[in-house]
Structures are given as structure tokens and as C-alpha cells.
Design a protein around this motif. Structure first.
Motif, short mmCIF file in Angstrom:
data_model
loop_
_atom_site.label_atom_id
_atom_site.label_comp_id
_atom_site.label_asym_id
_atom_site.label_seq_id
_atom_site.Cartn_x
_atom_site.Cartn_y
_atom_site.Cartn_z
N ASP A 103 0.81 -1.22 0.00
CA ASP A 103 0.00 0.00 0.00
C ASP A 103 0.84 1.27 0.00
N THR A 412 5.30 -2.74 -9.12
CA THR A 412 3.87 -2.64 -9.42
C THR A 412 3.28 -4.04 -9.53
N THR A 413 3.79 -4.84 -10.45
CA THR A 413 3.41 -6.26 -10.49
C THR A 413 4.17 -7.03 -9.43
N ASN A 528 -3.18 -8.11 -19.03
CA ASN A 528 -2.32 -8.07 -17.85
C ASN A 528 -1.02 -8.79 -18.17
N SER A 550 -10.80 2.09 -14.51
CA SER A 550 -11.46 0.93 -13.90
C SER A 550 -10.48 -0.20 -13.58
N LEU A 551 -9.23 -0.08 -14.03
CA LEU A 551 -8.25 -1.14 -13.81
C LEU A 551 -7.52 -0.96 -12.47
N LYS A 552 -7.15 -2.06 -11.89
CA LYS A 552 -6.36 -2.03 -10.66
C LYS A 552 -4.95 -1.54 -10.98
N PRO A 553 -4.23 -0.97 -10.00
CA PRO A 553 -2.84 -0.57 -10.25
C PRO A 553 -2.00 -1.77 -10.67
N LYS A 573 -0.18 1.50 -14.54
CA LYS A 573 -1.34 2.16 -13.93
C LYS A 573 -1.11 2.19 -12.42
N TYR A 574 -1.17 3.40 -11.82
CA TYR A 574 -0.97 3.50 -10.37
C TYR A 574 -2.20 4.04 -9.67
#
Length: 574
Positions: A103, A412-413, A528, A550-553, A573-574
Motif C-alpha cells: 500500500d 507494481t506487479t 495483464n 477501472s483497472l487495478k494498479p 497504472k498507479y
């Protein structure tokens, strides 16, 4: 006469650029006063920016009866800070700041050998909540020392290996479930409980064979318990390869320190010991190791504990600092050692003992860590002592014109801290490598920053980061004397950039991408990192943006499709 002055100037320039490494103990000067007390086998130390403000803070373990101490870095000076945890009934060992839930806030984990370990969730703004009981971790006393964090199953969440120095309590591998809970994973991972009943001080996650999966090396006290290397099979299980790898050494092992001391792209291991001396396991690149401590001059020949590699003078090779249990009163027994890395014309690396760099170091010391007090690119060394008036903060006062580069990662991933990543830089074909760890050395935590010395070079040809996810980020033509914050998936290689006929920006993005192209495209497909299509957008002729809100980070691959063309972009995407 003119030629004489030219030679003199050249000589002085050479002397300045190759000046001896100089440290001075400036803990008190910088605002730190801590009596750590007399704790069995010492206490932990952390030189880590726990509040993410860009300055390396200090966290200090203490003996029973005193709380953990927190010192916040204010522009190179330290002020003690109160954080809402109570630990005065324990002997504090490993102290790890680690983002267990990705987080962006650093949570806190503390081991001890008297009561149960403690896990605190950072709720934001350094407000800590004790979640030990709800996390699923054992609350009983485990005689725990080391805690090493890594992502053994590559799911993006950091797991932890606990070293218990007790022959009736096994070491424990906790799997992070991704929801602030952990599961004991010894059996499912193939780490037999009976086979882990050792006197273990600490461990390290290490990718010793460069296959993209984190292995675990566990060091054990006393010659009856050989060290253990667990090879990650890539399916969530491990195989004991200690014997065939040559890592099954039987010594009074105290510390495990990971680095690539000879810049060959393979991670080596330094293990501290009592007499007859420390061990430097050179990685042969074929799944085996060779002890080269004698050849490299790093045996120490005293009672060693914490050890850390650092390029103290930024001359492009990593030096070595070792803490010891002697105080200098017995002739021939080092209390500590600073070894300067030397590379000779025969392509051999060895180390020269240079204790004049750390003058009058006669403390009984255990854990040590590196960080950068004043953000000048020259790393400092922090040491936790016992029976001494204060900790030691070796301020780096080396005077030379060498350049440097600092790198901080954000996954991120992969996990948010970027733990388990390889960082490679190249200067005129000469490579350097760093590997990111959390919970390393003996009861220590180094800075989240990786330091590279550049010598007199003012530019780096490229920086390449290989994340645990397998994603590679490459940045070309990088200037010296700066810190780079690299986000996973945020860069494209040179070849990828050259093939793009349009541009999508900004990257990384919080939700919306724009294009500056006048071309007509029909469809946008978004995948993804494991190839699953997560979104499809019909792209009209007059449309100039792509909505990702609408996408997750995370990292995504975007295919922009036209009549006869297809272009692919990697987007964060963050």
C-alpha cells in the motif's frame, strides 16, 4: 620548470581522486545518543527511510528493559521520534521495515528471543497497529533472531523466513496471503520441520542461479549444523542443494551477506565466523561455490558478526566492513575491519585491510547497516554495540572526485519494495550488479537505496532492472550524481521505443492515456502481465484518449489495432 608543475598538478589530481577512505564516528554530533545495553548476541539495526521522505532514518534494537528507538532524519541530522509501539519486555533482534500489503506505507516487523515476534501495520502517517495475532503468525516465543523477506512464489507479496536459534524450534517460512495474514508454509514448500531444527542466526533470499526465482541460504551456529542452501524449484517448493553446491560449510556461522564482489553477474555470499576465520563463497556460475576468503584476504581471524559490502569511495568496486566481538584489548584479534576492494591487472579481486579508515574502533559490535545520512552519494555505516555509551555512526568523509548513482525501486506487479530485483549498470562495457534484499547481514536492514560508484565517469551507458515478475526496465545514457526512482514497467528498451509510430502518455498514468497521433485506429486491447485480456475498447476516429480508471494498479500491455497495423505499449497504472 613548467613541466615540473604540470607533473605536480597531475600527481595531486591523482592523489585526490584516489584518496584513502576516511570515516569518523559522528553519532553524537548528528543527534544520536543510545545506550543499547548488554543483550545476548547483540541487537538489531535498521538504516532505512521508514517514512518515505527521501532521507535514511535509523531504528535501533535494545536490550530487555528498553524500547526500540526511532531517529528521524531531518536533512542530515537526527531527532528521536516516538512511535506507538512498546517493546521494553523483549531483547529486540531483527528490525524490518517492509511493505507487507503493497500500500506504499512501510510496516514494521520485530523478532526477539524472549517473547513472541511482533508485526505492526502502518495505517498511514506512521500510526502503527499491532496485527500479530490476526496475522496468523505464532505469538509464542521462538528464540527468533533473523527475519529475511522475499517473494518465493512470485505472487507479488513478500514472504518471510524466520531463523530460530534453538534445536527444539524449527525455522519457519511464512507465506504472505496478500490480505495481511500469513500461513506457515514449511511443509507445502518442502522444508521439512525436523530438518530445520538448527541453531540458525539468519538467512537470506538469493537467486544464486539467476533463474528468476528466489532461493534461501540459511546459516547455522556451531559445526554440528552445516549451512543449508534451498534451491527454489519454481513451483512453490524447494530442494536442499547444500552438498552439491558446496555451501554446506560447518562453522560457527553468524552472518550471511549477499553481494557480487567481483562484478561477474553471479551473487556471492560472505559468512562471518569465529576462528579459524570467515568464509567468502564465490559463485562459480554453474550452481557451485568456492571459498576464496584466504585468497581475497577477508578471513578476519577474530570473532566476527555483522558484515556489509559497500563502495565506500565510489571507485566502482565494493569494499567490505566487518563487526567483531573483541574490543582490541587482546593482541591480534580485530575488533572490526574495513577491507578495501582492489582489482589488479590480472583480473583478480582481493581486499586490503585498511583499519586506519575507521580509527579507534574498539567497541564490541554485532549488527551493522549502510545508508546515506546527507544524500551526498557516499554511503555511511551504522553499527549497534553492547556495553558502550552509544551506537557508532561512521560518517563517510572520503574526499575524492568520484561520481555516483543511487537507485530506488518501486514495484507494481512485483512487491512494492522491489525486493528480489537485479540492477545492472554498464559503463564502457564494464558492468556492476546489485541485488535488492530486506533483512540482510546479521540482524540488519540496509537503505532501500542501491549505491553505485562510478569513479571518474560522468555517464552510465544504461541501467537495467530485472524484476521478480520478469519485467525488464532499461534506461539509457544516465547522468551521474543523482538518485533515480524506477517504477516497474515504466520504461521501454531502445528498440521498443524506436518502433513506436504513436505515443501514449502519461506513463505511468493514474487513469487516462492520451495519444498525439493523427492515425486512425479501430480497437484497443488491454492485457495483464500473464496475457489475460482485461479490457477491450472500440477506438473511434475522433477519440484521443484511453480510459484505464477501472483497472487495478499494475503493469498492462496495450495493443492498438488498425486496418493493417498493430502496436503494443507497456503501461503502468498507479
Amino acid at each position: 620548470m613548467k613541466n615540473y608543475f604540470i607533473l605536480l598538478i597531475l600527481f595531486l589530481v591523482h592523489e585526490f581522486t584516489s584518496a584513502q577512505v576516511v570515516f569518523s564516528d559522528e553519532a553524537s554530533v548528528l543527534g544520536i545518543e543510545v545506550l543499547c545495553g548488554n543483550s545476548l548476541y547483540g541487537s538489531g539495526i535498521s538504516f532505512f527511510d521508514y517514512d518515505n521522505d527521501g532521507w535514511d532514518d535509523i531504528t535501533i534494537g535494545t536490550a530487555q528493559g528498553d524500547n526500540v528507538r526511532f531517529f528521524k532524519n531531518f536533512n542530515g541530522n537526527y531527532i528521536e521520534q516516538s512511535i506507538n509501539i512498546i517493546t521494553d519486555n523483549t531483547r529486540n533482534k531483527q528490525i524490518n521495515w517492509v511493505d507487507i500489503d503493497n500500500d506504499g506505507d512501510n510496516d514494521l516487523f520485530i523478532t526477539n528471543d524472549t517473547t513472541g515476534n511482533k508485526l505492526y501495520e502502518n495505517l498511514g502517517n506512521m500510526v502503527m497497529l499491532d496485527i500479530t495475532a490476526s496475522s496468523g503468525m505464532l505469538t509464542e516465543s521462538l528464540v527468533a533472531y533473523g527475519a529475511s523477506w522475499g517473494d518465493y512464489n512470485n505472487d507479488g507479496f513478500l514472504d518471510v523466513f524466520i531463523s530460530n536459534r534453538d534445536t527444539s524450534i524449527p525455522n519457519i517460512l511464512y507465506k504472505n496471503n496478500g490480505d495481511n495474514t500469513f500461513t506457515i508454509a514449511n511443509l507445502e514448500a518442502g522444508l521439512d520441520l525436523e530438518a530445520t531444527l538448527y541453531l540458525s542466526f539468519c538467512s537470506a533470499f538469493i537467486d544464486y542461479n539467476n533463474d528468476g526465482y528466489q532461493d534461501i541460504y540459511v546459516i547455522n551456529d556451531k559445526i554440528d549444523y552445516t549451512n543449508t542452501l534451498y534451491k527454489n524449484n519454481g513451483d512453490g517448493t524447494f530442494t536442499d542443494v547444500s552438498v552439491i553446491s558446496g555451501t554446506d560449510i560447518a562453522i560457527d556461522a553468524m552472518s550471511v551477506t549477499i553481494a557480487d564482489y567481483n562484478n561477474d553477474g553471479w551473487l556471492d555470499v560472505y559468512v562471518s565466523n569465529d576462528l579459524p576465520g570467515n568464509v567468502l563463497l564465490k559463485n562459480n556460475g554453474d550452481g557451485t561455490f568456492t571459498n576464496v576468503a584466504v585468497e581475497t584476504g577477508t578471513t578476519f581471524n577474530s570473532v566476527a558478526w555483522g558484515a556489509v559490502f559497500l563502495d565506500a569511495d565510489n571507485d566502482t568496486d565494493e569494499d567490505l566492513f566487518v563487526s567483531g566481538e573483541h574490543n582490541g584489548s587482546i593482541s591480534g584479534y580485530l575488533s572490526s575491519a574495513f577491507y578495501e576492494n582492489v582489482y589488479d591487472e590480472n583480473s583478480l579481486y582481493y581486499f586490503n585491510l585498511s583499519n586506519s579508515s575507521i580509527p579507534n574502533d574498539f567497541t564490541i559490535s554485532y549488527s551493522n547497516a549502510i545508508g546515506d545520512v546527507d544524500n551526498d552519494g557516499f554511503p555511511e555505516i551504522l553499527v549497534n554495540n553492547i556495553n558502550h555509551d552509544n551506537i557508532t555512526l561512521w560518517k563517510n568523509n572520503t574526499l575524492n572526485t568520484n561520481n555516483w548513482l543511487k537507485v530506488k525501486l518501486e514495484g507494481t506487479t512485483s512487491n512494492k519494495n522491489g525486493i528480489g530485483s537485479f540492477i545492472e549498470i554498464s559503463i564502457n562495457g564494464n558492468k556492476q550488479y546489485r541485488y535488492t534484499l530486506c533483512g540482510e547481514g546479521y540482524l540488519s536492514q540496509n537503505s532501500a537505496i542501491e549505491f553505485f560508484g562510478l569513479g571518474e565517469n560522468i555517464r552510465v551507458d544504461y541501467i537495467k532492472v530485472t524484476w521478480l515478475s520478469g519485467i525488464e526496465d532499461i534506461i539509457y545514457n544516465v547522468g551521474s550524481n543523482q538518485q533515480l526512482n524506477i517504477v516497474e514497467g515504466s520504461t521501454l528498451s531502445l528498440n521498443e521505443e524506436a518502433t513506436q509510430a504513436i505515443n501514449l502518455y502519461p506513463n505511468p498514468t493514474s487513469g487516462k492515456l492520451f495519444t498525439n497521433s493523427n492515425k486512425t485506429y479501430e480497437k484497443v486491447l488491454i492485457y495483464n502481465t500473464i496475457g489475460q485480456k482485461v479490457k477491450e475498447i472500440q477506438f473511434s476516429e475522433n477519440e484521443s484518449s484511453i480510459d484505464l480508471s477501472s483497472l487495478k494498479p499494475g503493469v498492462y500491455f496495450i495493443e492498438v489495432l488498425g486496418d493493417i497495423s498493430k502496436q503494443t505499449f507497456r503501461i503502468v497504472k498507479y
